[in-house]
Design a protein around this motif. Structure first.
Motif, PDB file in Angstrom:
ATOM      1  N   UNK A 121      21.093  -5.977 -74.299  1.00  0.00           N
ATOM      2  CA  UNK A 121      20.701  -7.048 -73.651  1.00  0.00           C
ATOM      3  C   UNK A 121      19.340  -7.038 -73.033  1.00  0.00           C
ATOM      4  N   UNK A 122      18.613  -5.925 -73.576  1.00  0.00           N
ATOM      5  CA  UNK A 122      17.245  -5.870 -73.231  1.00  0.00           C
ATOM      6  C   UNK A 122      16.209  -6.870 -74.393  1.00  0.00           C
ATOM      7  N   UNK A 123      17.199  -7.445 -75.332  1.00  0.00           N
ATOM      8  CA  UNK A 123      16.600  -8.528 -76.473  1.00  0.00           C
ATOM      9  C   UNK A 123      17.234  -9.800 -75.973  1.00  0.00           C
ATOM     10  N   UNK A 124      16.473 -10.674 -76.580  1.00  0.00           N
ATOM     11  CA  UNK A 124      17.119 -11.901 -76.962  1.00  0.00           C
ATOM     12  C   UNK A 124      17.976 -11.872 -78.083  1.00  0.00           C
ATOM     13  N   UNK A 125      19.022 -12.830 -78.130  1.00  0.00           N
ATOM     14  CA  UNK A 125      19.907 -12.867 -79.386  1.00  0.00           C
ATOM     15  C   UNK A 125      20.047 -14.434 -79.851  1.00  0.00           C
TER      16      UNK A 125
ATOM     17  N   UNK B  14      22.187 -10.382 -70.478  1.00  0.00           N
ATOM     18  CA  UNK B  14      20.861 -10.247 -70.371  1.00  0.00           C
ATOM     19  C   UNK B  14      20.629  -8.720 -69.427  1.00  0.00           C
ATOM     20  N   UNK B  15      19.804  -7.827 -69.544  1.00  0.00           N
ATOM     21  CA  UNK B  15      19.632  -6.842 -68.756  1.00  0.00           C
ATOM     22  C   UNK B  15      18.064  -6.407 -68.611  1.00  0.00           C
ATOM     23  N   UNK B  16      17.625  -5.931 -67.448  1.00  0.00           N
ATOM     24  CA  UNK B  16      16.296  -5.585 -67.190  1.00  0.00           C
ATOM     25  C   UNK B  16      15.705  -5.014 -68.400  1.00  0.00           C
ATOM     26  N   UNK B  17      14.576  -5.750 -68.843  1.00  0.00           N
ATOM     27  CA  UNK B  17      13.999  -5.063 -70.082  1.00  0.00           C
ATOM     28  C   UNK B  17      13.345  -3.846 -70.261  1.00  0.00           C
ATOM     29  N   UNK B  18      13.344  -2.839 -68.970  1.00  0.00           N
ATOM     30  CA  UNK B  18      12.914  -1.887 -69.100  1.00  0.00           C
ATOM     31  C   UNK B  18      14.046  -0.614 -69.108  1.00  0.00           C
ATOM     32  N   UNK B  19      15.174  -1.176 -69.248  1.00  0.00           N
ATOM     33  CA  UNK B  19      16.297  -0.223 -69.249  1.00  0.00           C
ATOM     34  C   UNK B  19      16.377   0.520 -70.368  1.00  0.00           C
ATOM     35  N   UNK B  20      16.830   1.923 -69.991  1.00  0.00           N
ATOM     36  CA  UNK B  20      16.720   3.102 -70.975  1.00  0.00           C
ATOM     37  C   UNK B  20      18.390   3.542 -71.024  1.00  0.00           C
ATOM     38  N   UNK B  21      18.982   3.410 -72.084  1.00  0.00           N
ATOM     39  CA  UNK B  21      20.197   4.368 -72.297  1.00  0.00           C
ATOM     40  C   UNK B  21      19.810   5.910 -72.638  1.00  0.00           C
ATOM     41  N   UNK B  22      20.553   6.564 -71.820  1.00  0.00           N
ATOM     42  CA  UNK B  22      20.455   8.145 -71.712  1.00  0.00           C
ATOM     43  C   UNK B  22      21.437   8.650 -72.475  1.00  0.00           C
TER      44      UNK B  22
ATOM     45  N   UNK C 273      19.159   4.797 -78.803  1.00  0.00           N
ATOM     46  CA  UNK C 273      20.161   3.990 -79.146  1.00  0.00           C
ATOM     47  C   UNK C 273      19.674   2.483 -78.862  1.00  0.00           C
ATOM     48  N   UNK C 274      18.645   2.083 -78.520  1.00  0.00           N
ATOM     49  CA  UNK C 274      18.447   0.718 -78.149  1.00  0.00           C
ATOM     50  C   UNK C 274      17.298   0.299 -79.220  1.00  0.00           C
ATOM     51  N   UNK C 275      17.024   1.058 -80.376  1.00  0.00           N
ATOM     52  CA  UNK C 275      16.323   0.860 -81.365  1.00  0.00           C
ATOM     53  C   UNK C 275      17.321  -0.010 -82.352  1.00  0.00           C
TER      54      UNK C 275
ATOM     55  N   UNK D 248       9.939  -1.908 -78.056  1.00  0.00           N
ATOM     56  CA  UNK D 248       9.656  -1.881 -76.816  1.00  0.00           C
ATOM     57  C   UNK D 248       8.860  -0.583 -76.402  1.00  0.00           C
ATOM     58  N   UNK D 249       8.297  -0.767 -75.176  1.00  0.00           N
ATOM     59  CA  UNK D 249       7.259   0.481 -74.926  1.00  0.00           C
ATOM     60  C   UNK D 249       8.135   1.657 -74.688  1.00  0.00           C
ATOM     61  N   UNK D 250       9.372   1.438 -74.189  1.00  0.00           N
ATOM     62  CA  UNK D 250      10.143   2.887 -74.025  1.00  0.00           C
ATOM     63  C   UNK D 250      10.172   3.462 -75.258  1.00  0.00           C
TER      64      UNK D 250
END
Length: 565
Positions: free
Chosen positions: A273-277, A287-295, A491-493, A552-554
């Motif tokens: 959800x950090x990306x538009x679809x 939709x998720x906060x665009x800075x979210x990081x999957x750990x 995983x968010x790539x 993303x920057x992350x």
């Protein structure tokens, strides 16, 4: 700039000559419908295909200025670029390999977009024109030029493709508008999250499951998402109007339930959800906060100079954990580093699935703490830091849990997945907590590092006799010369072209920024500023190739952190 007739004459003159004579075609040519640029000519019909680009000025293309002009139109512009790339890709598929020859002769290709709307080099829209970049296999039989087939591509196929995909007058205007409006609505919803102190939103009716592990398309027979009444919110968006769904507030949210009931599916939708679809994806309004990081745990990854003392201290060998280094991290150590690196990258939300986490990093139960005293255990579990991460640093957590009830005691919201239906069980579980022994849920000495981390100076760089060769392997890994970077657990790539772009950016960093003085944050900020001001050009050399998508920057941080060279 030369004329198209001059190009035709040149093609006739080199017909049936050796393949290297195709190099003479490099340059720009004016056609009636577009300007054509041959940026790079392959050296062999079996080599990587040639790189070309087409430019169409807006006076000819005719798209409304509101779709691309000005800083306020960035979201619309990226959506339009994505839409035009998909259109031209569909056109190229009709003519792919229709020109005959050996090897890659007749290939015509452009980026094949997935479900996410990404900023790509395949299409770039400026205030003056539309630029489309793609690849063509210059035709030959053996290694003998067959320019008649290339003439067919350039003078017959291309004009039809351009007219059917880049001329607004020939397109379905409602579909173009729908693509732009959808992106603008998604962006508006993302801004609402910030204003309302929310970290995620899942619209009612969303289709979250995917067809398979190798297909990102929506599952046709899936149960549509329905929000629990207690967490349902409605918002008004600029184009679609009112939309309702589950609004996840800041804080700590727990997702529980039996196996195969949809816990990880919900988390997976949120991490994307950090990306538009695109329309039809099923997750248009997830939709998720665009800075979210999957750990997750990453056994064996390298860690360089990371302060993991927030989670790991007092190692038996007295190793310093305030600037920790290893080439072979354990699951718990890698996950501790992942948290700190995520904070360094500016995240406001961690997404964690207990199934892919190191158990001893996440939690230690009371019995284990009695057997192994705290003085003998160097790890402070995430359970005991999550509350402080939110209350003192403003970093929320969404956690899928299945094995430990200790997380119930720190959760603000608790969701149960029951046959893909979402139920809010917060009040029920909190009442049950009163009848159980409260575990230890907070540890002392909470302190976030200052992030003045400097990586060792890179021994290659500008003094090297040639630029490093870059290559990407899907979303799994990338390489610079002989140095591989494993990103399979980032995983968010979501697209292989992001991995390729990371390879180009990493090369730029190694050649220009990794001097042993710049901090990691300074390096990544410099890269981001270049992307915003100059696009991909500073990272590419003599020409910008098709096949790069902006990460993303992350993910830039994640790539740099995993480089071993």
């Amino acid at each position: 700039m030369k004329t198209s007739n001059e190009l035709r004459t040149l093609l006739h003159s080199i017909d049936h000559k050796g393949y290297p004579n195709y190099k003479q075609t490099a340059g720009g040519y004016h056609f009636k419908q577009f300007d054509l640029y041959i940026d790079h000519v392959q050296g062999d019909p079996f080599a990587s295909p040639s790189s070309l680009h087409i430019e169409v000025f807006h006076q000819q293309a005719g798209f409304p200025e509101s779709y691309y002009k000005g800083r306020d139109a960035k979201v619309a512009r990226i959506a339009l670029q994505d839409y035009l790339t998909r259109l031209l890709c569909a056109q190229f598929e009709q003519y792919n390999f229709k020109a005959k020859g050996s090897g890659k002769s007749g290939l015509i290709s452009i980026s094949r977009c997935g479900q996410a709307v990404l900023e790509r080099t395949a299409c770039q829209i400026t205030d003056e024109k539309i630029i489309m970049r793609f690849h063509v296999g210059f035709p030959a039989f053996g290694r003998t030029i067959h320019s008649g087939e290339l003439e067919k591509i350039l003078f017959e196929f291309f004009p039809k493709c351009v007219e059917n995909s880049l001329y607004y007058v020939n397109l379905d205007k409602k579909k173009v508008e729908a693509a732009v409006f959808l992106a603008e609505d998604q962006n508006a919803l993302r801004q609402i999250l910030k204003q309302e102190k929310l970290v995620a939103f899942v619209a009612n009716g969303s289709v979250l499951p995917r067809r398979s592990g190798v297909s990102n398309l929506p599952l046709k027979e899936a149960v549509p998402f329905v929000s629990p009444v207690s967490m349902e919110r409605s918002f008004s968006l600029p184009h679609i109007g009112k939309i309702s769904g589950m609004a996840v507030p800041e804080g700590i949210t727990l997702i529980v339930g039996g196996g195969y009931h949809g816990k990880s599916t919900l988390l997976s939708a949120m991490q994307q959800g950090v990306y538009n679809h695109i329309r039809g994806d099923g997750r248009e309004f997830v939709v998720t906060d665009e800075t979210a990081v999957k750990l997750r745990a990453e056994d064996g990854r390298s860690i360089r100079n990371v302060d993991i003392s927030l989670f790991i201290n007092d190692l038996p060998n007295n190793k310093d954990t305030s600037s920790f280094y290893t080439e072979d991290a354990s699951g718990s150590t890698s996950q501790a580093a992942g948290v700190v690196e995520g904070i360094e990258a500016g995240t406001r939300l961690f997404l964690i699935d207990e199934d892919t986490s190191a158990t001893n990093f996440m939690v230690r139960d009371e019995f284990m703490q009695q057997v192994i005293s705290r003085e003998k255990e160097p790890i402070t579990p995430f359970l005991e830091r999550a509350r402080d991460l939110y209350e003192k640093s403003g970093i929320s957590t969404i956690l899928v849990a299945g094995s430990s009830g200790a997380f119930f005691y720190i959760a603000d919201s608790i969701l149960q997945m029951d046959c893909y239906n979402t139920v809010d069980i917060t009040s029920k579980v909190k009442a049950m907590c009163d009848s159980h022994i409260t575990p230890r849920t907070q540890a002392p000495n909470y302190c976030i590092p200052e992030f003045q981390r400097v990586l060792p100076k890179y021994s290659g760089g500008k003094n090297s006799h040639r630029p490093m060769k870059v290559k990407a392997f899907g979303v799994e890994s990338l390489s610079l010369d002989k140095s591989n970077v494993d990103v399979r657990y980032v995983e968010q790539l979501t697209d292989a072209e992001q991995t390729t772009a990371l390879a180009y950016m990493l090369r730029y960093i190694l050649e220009n920024k990794l001097d042993g003085k710049n901090t990691v944050q300074d390096i990544v900020k410099a890269v981001e500023l270049l992307l915003e001001s100059k696009g991909f050009a500073p990272f590419c050399g003599t020409y910008i190739p098709c096949g790069l998508a902006r990460p993303r920057v992350q993910e830039i941080y994640a790539c740099l952190n995993r480089f071993r060279g």
